[in-house]
Design a protein around this motif. Sequence first.
Motif, PDB file in Angstrom:
ATOM      1  N   SER A 105      -2.603 -16.406  54.521  1.00  0.00           N
ATOM      2  CA  SER A 105      -4.042 -16.489  54.281  1.00  0.00           C
ATOM      3  C   SER A 105      -4.757 -15.189  54.645  1.00  0.00           C
ATOM      4  O   SER A 105      -5.836 -14.910  54.130  1.00  0.00           O
ATOM      5  CB  SER A 105      -4.653 -17.667  55.047  1.00  0.00           C
ATOM      6  OG  SER A 105      -4.653 -17.430  56.430  1.00  0.00           O
ATOM      7  N   THR A 106      -4.160 -14.372  55.500  1.00  0.00           N
ATOM      8  CA  THR A 106      -4.764 -13.080  55.857  1.00  0.00           C
ATOM      9  C   THR A 106      -4.256 -11.933  54.985  1.00  0.00           C
ATOM     10  O   THR A 106      -4.767 -10.824  55.068  1.00  0.00           O
ATOM     11  CB  THR A 106      -4.494 -12.730  57.333  1.00  0.00           C
ATOM     12  OG1 THR A 106      -3.091 -12.582  57.538  1.00  0.00           O
ATOM     13  CG2 THR A 106      -5.041 -13.799  58.263  1.00  0.00           C
ATOM     14  N   LEU A 107      -3.278 -12.230  54.148  1.00  0.00           N
ATOM     15  CA  LEU A 107      -2.692 -11.231  53.265  1.00  0.00           C
ATOM     16  C   LEU A 107      -3.689 -10.777  52.199  1.00  0.00           C
ATOM     17  O   LEU A 107      -4.492 -11.569  51.724  1.00  0.00           O
ATOM     18  CB  LEU A 107      -1.466 -11.842  52.586  1.00  0.00           C
ATOM     19  CG  LEU A 107      -0.737 -11.029  51.530  1.00  0.00           C
ATOM     20  CD1 LEU A 107       0.041  -9.903  52.190  1.00  0.00           C
ATOM     21  CD2 LEU A 107       0.208 -11.928  50.763  1.00  0.00           C
ATOM     22  N   GLU A 108      -3.653  -9.504  51.854  1.00  0.00           N
ATOM     23  CA  GLU A 108      -4.452  -8.971  50.757  1.00  0.00           C
ATOM     24  C   GLU A 108      -3.571  -8.051  49.927  1.00  0.00           C
ATOM     25  O   GLU A 108      -2.718  -7.353  50.455  1.00  0.00           O
ATOM     26  CB  GLU A 108      -5.644  -8.164  51.270  1.00  0.00           C
ATOM     27  CG  GLU A 108      -6.747  -8.986  51.859  1.00  0.00           C
ATOM     28  CD  GLU A 108      -7.965  -8.154  52.235  1.00  0.00           C
ATOM     29  OE1 GLU A 108      -8.033  -6.964  51.888  1.00  0.00           O
ATOM     30  OE2 GLU A 108      -8.862  -8.721  52.880  1.00  0.00           O
ATOM     31  N   ALA A 109      -3.804  -8.072  48.605  1.00  0.00           N
ATOM     32  CA  ALA A 109      -3.083  -7.180  47.701  1.00  0.00           C
ATOM     33  C   ALA A 109      -4.074  -6.657  46.678  1.00  0.00           C
ATOM     34  O   ALA A 109      -4.934  -7.389  46.202  1.00  0.00           O
ATOM     35  CB  ALA A 109      -1.939  -7.910  47.011  1.00  0.00           C
ATOM     36  N   THR A 110      -3.943  -5.370  46.354  1.00  0.00           N
ATOM     37  CA  THR A 110      -4.819  -4.746  45.372  1.00  0.00           C
ATOM     38  C   THR A 110      -4.006  -4.376  44.146  1.00  0.00           C
ATOM     39  O   THR A 110      -2.976  -3.717  44.245  1.00  0.00           O
ATOM     40  CB  THR A 110      -5.495  -3.491  45.959  1.00  0.00           C
ATOM     41  OG1 THR A 110      -6.261  -3.883  47.100  1.00  0.00           O
ATOM     42  CG2 THR A 110      -6.412  -2.845  44.947  1.00  0.00           C
ATOM     43  N   GLY A 111      -4.501  -4.820  43.003  1.00  0.00           N
ATOM     44  CA  GLY A 111      -3.881  -4.484  41.724  1.00  0.00           C
ATOM     45  C   GLY A 111      -4.755  -3.482  41.002  1.00  0.00           C
ATOM     46  O   GLY A 111      -5.982  -3.510  41.131  1.00  0.00           O
ATOM     47  N   VAL A 112      -4.132  -2.581  40.280  1.00  0.00           N
ATOM     48  CA  VAL A 112      -4.884  -1.557  39.549  1.00  0.00           C
ATOM     49  C   VAL A 112      -4.470  -1.550  38.085  1.00  0.00           C
ATOM     50  O   VAL A 112      -3.377  -1.969  37.736  1.00  0.00           O
ATOM     51  CB  VAL A 112      -4.689  -0.144  40.157  1.00  0.00           C
ATOM     52  CG1 VAL A 112      -5.261  -0.068  41.555  1.00  0.00           C
ATOM     53  CG2 VAL A 112      -3.240   0.252  40.173  1.00  0.00           C
ATOM     54  N   ALA A 113      -5.378  -1.050  37.256  1.00  0.00           N
ATOM     55  CA  ALA A 113      -5.094  -0.925  35.825  1.00  0.00           C
ATOM     56  C   ALA A 113      -5.841   0.288  35.304  1.00  0.00           C
ATOM     57  O   ALA A 113      -6.823   0.752  35.893  1.00  0.00           O
ATOM     58  CB  ALA A 113      -5.529  -2.184  35.086  1.00  0.00           C
ATOM     59  N   GLY A 114      -5.368   0.786  34.175  1.00  0.00           N
ATOM     60  CA  GLY A 114      -6.029   1.934  33.553  1.00  0.00           C
ATOM     61  C   GLY A 114      -5.980   3.175  34.415  1.00  0.00           C
ATOM     62  O   GLY A 114      -6.924   3.950  34.447  1.00  0.00           O
TER      63      GLY A 114
ATOM     64  N   LEU B 222      -7.023  -9.303  45.885  1.00  0.00           N
ATOM     65  CA  LEU B 222      -6.899 -10.747  46.058  1.00  0.00           C
ATOM     66  C   LEU B 222      -6.421 -11.072  47.464  1.00  0.00           C
ATOM     67  O   LEU B 222      -5.703 -10.287  48.078  1.00  0.00           O
ATOM     68  CB  LEU B 222      -5.883 -11.331  45.071  1.00  0.00           C
ATOM     69  CG  LEU B 222      -6.144 -11.182  43.586  1.00  0.00           C
ATOM     70  CD1 LEU B 222      -5.002 -11.825  42.799  1.00  0.00           C
ATOM     71  CD2 LEU B 222      -7.461 -11.820  43.196  1.00  0.00           C
ATOM     72  N   THR B 223      -6.801 -12.263  47.944  1.00  0.00           N
ATOM     73  CA  THR B 223      -6.274 -12.757  49.207  1.00  0.00           C
ATOM     74  C   THR B 223      -4.931 -13.423  48.936  1.00  0.00           C
ATOM     75  O   THR B 223      -4.546 -13.623  47.785  1.00  0.00           O
ATOM     76  CB  THR B 223      -7.219 -13.797  49.839  1.00  0.00           C
ATOM     77  OG1 THR B 223      -7.238 -14.961  49.005  1.00  0.00           O
ATOM     78  CG2 THR B 223      -8.627 -13.253  50.003  1.00  0.00           C
ATOM     79  N   GLY B 224      -4.231 -13.783  49.981  1.00  0.00           N
ATOM     80  CA  GLY B 224      -2.952 -14.468  49.843  1.00  0.00           C
ATOM     81  C   GLY B 224      -3.069 -15.806  49.143  1.00  0.00           C
ATOM     82  O   GLY B 224      -2.091 -16.331  48.628  1.00  0.00           O
ATOM     83  N   LYS B 225      -4.267 -16.364  49.118  1.00  0.00           N
ATOM     84  CA  LYS B 225      -4.490 -17.636  48.431  1.00  0.00           C
ATOM     85  C   LYS B 225      -4.908 -17.438  46.981  1.00  0.00           C
ATOM     86  O   LYS B 225      -5.221 -18.379  46.279  1.00  0.00           O
ATOM     87  CB  LYS B 225      -5.554 -18.442  49.166  1.00  0.00           C
ATOM     88  CG  LYS B 225      -5.093 -18.893  50.532  1.00  0.00           C
ATOM     89  CD  LYS B 225      -6.134 -19.746  51.204  1.00  0.00           C
ATOM     90  CE  LYS B 225      -5.612 -20.252  52.538  1.00  0.00           C
ATOM     91  NZ  LYS B 225      -6.583 -21.131  53.182  1.00  0.00           N
TER      92      LYS B 225
END
Length: 107
Positions: free
Chosen positions: A26-35, A43-46
């Motif tokens: 629930s504390t996890l974060e991930a960043t996605g990139v494009a272009g 996004l959070t882990g949820k």
Amino acid sequence: MKDLLGLMGKAKEMQAKFQAMQEDISTLEATGVAGGGLVSVTLTGKGEMKSLKIDPSLFKEEEVEILEDLLLAAHNDAKAKVDATVQEKTRELTAGLPIPPGMKLPF
């Protein structure tokens, strides 16, 4: 009878570990990139979107479709990263357990 008590103890221990893992996720974060970094989504882990960044150069009426595609791509990139991290944490936690293939954890 000892085996049953031992099994129950292990199940209780595993439940506590899953609870801790879910709190960690629930504390996890991930960043996605494009272009090439023109659009980024965190996004959070949820799977909840926490932030969205769009390069101002994309705010042109004729490029709306491109922006929409980049938003989707960045979101999907972030979601894939979250899912991969969750799978890795689950795999570490369940190492050595006889869990059938394809069973999704945490429940």
